[in-house]
Design a protein around this motif. Sequence first.
Motif: not given
Length: 292
Positions: A237-255
């Motif tokens: 939940t509070f690791d870099i993996e969750s930050v990375f996943a949030y970025l990936l999700k933002l990219e999907m939404i942006e597209r």
Amino acid sequence: MSKYYYLIAGLPNIALDDSKMTYSVSEFRQEIEGQLSKADRKLIDLFFLKYENGNVVSHVKYPDRDSDSRGRITYEEFNDLYKALKDEEKPPKNEHIPPYIEEFFKLYLAEEAKDVKGEKVYISWEDRLAALYYDYAMNCGNKFVADWFELNLNINNMLTAITCRKYGLDKSDYIIGHNEVAESIRTSNARDFGLGDTVDYLPEVQRIAEESDLMVREKKVDLLKWKWLDENTFFKTFDIESVFAYLLKLEMIERWVTLDKTTGEKTFREIVGAMKNGSENALEEFKRNNNK
């Protein structure tokens, strides 16, 4: 390992069907990079190399095309490396340019030096660079990030192979990468490419491939990936993996927010028409539209 309690706790909730962007991917990068450890910034930078890849291809094939501003390596930096390699000089040291880009330039220059007129070249330069990028990313040292890139490689290869089968094309000419899944897809004639016991998301990809509506298919692919991100960050939940996943999700939404549906459907019809006519460029176009 760094923890990002305040950063992650302060992020707004997002969903794939959001009609507005919380952040653009560029804004999110600017927001978080000062809060990340040096090692974790490198993982985020790894994601943004996909935009550098577009600029690399533009440099060698379309030099008059504007660069994607989401990349940070300048045209001059690319050009200095490319020119040194072309002139067979020692490349300048540049920590911003990953080694796979130098390898790509070498491949391009070697091919350019040959007389390949009349030969069929199935793997586009975009896909050759993508294969190098995937291989580089899958050796990043972070299991979650490496698995994410392998997931994308596998999905793209599976969809490509299913499309090849549908239109009577030789899939081995279009599959990229050298992981076990790619090799199995190249060599197996089984309906499941010999992956039925090893790739649990294959049945879902096969169902997605049957969807004729481009927009629906694209959304189903993103839903599959979104679900994978949720499952694989559940205990981080509070690791870099969750930050990375949030970025990936933002990219999907942006597209999706910026996607022109009419243009997307028109492009898909043209691709299918080209495939039915046996166009050699059909798979290149198909993979570019499915390479996310």
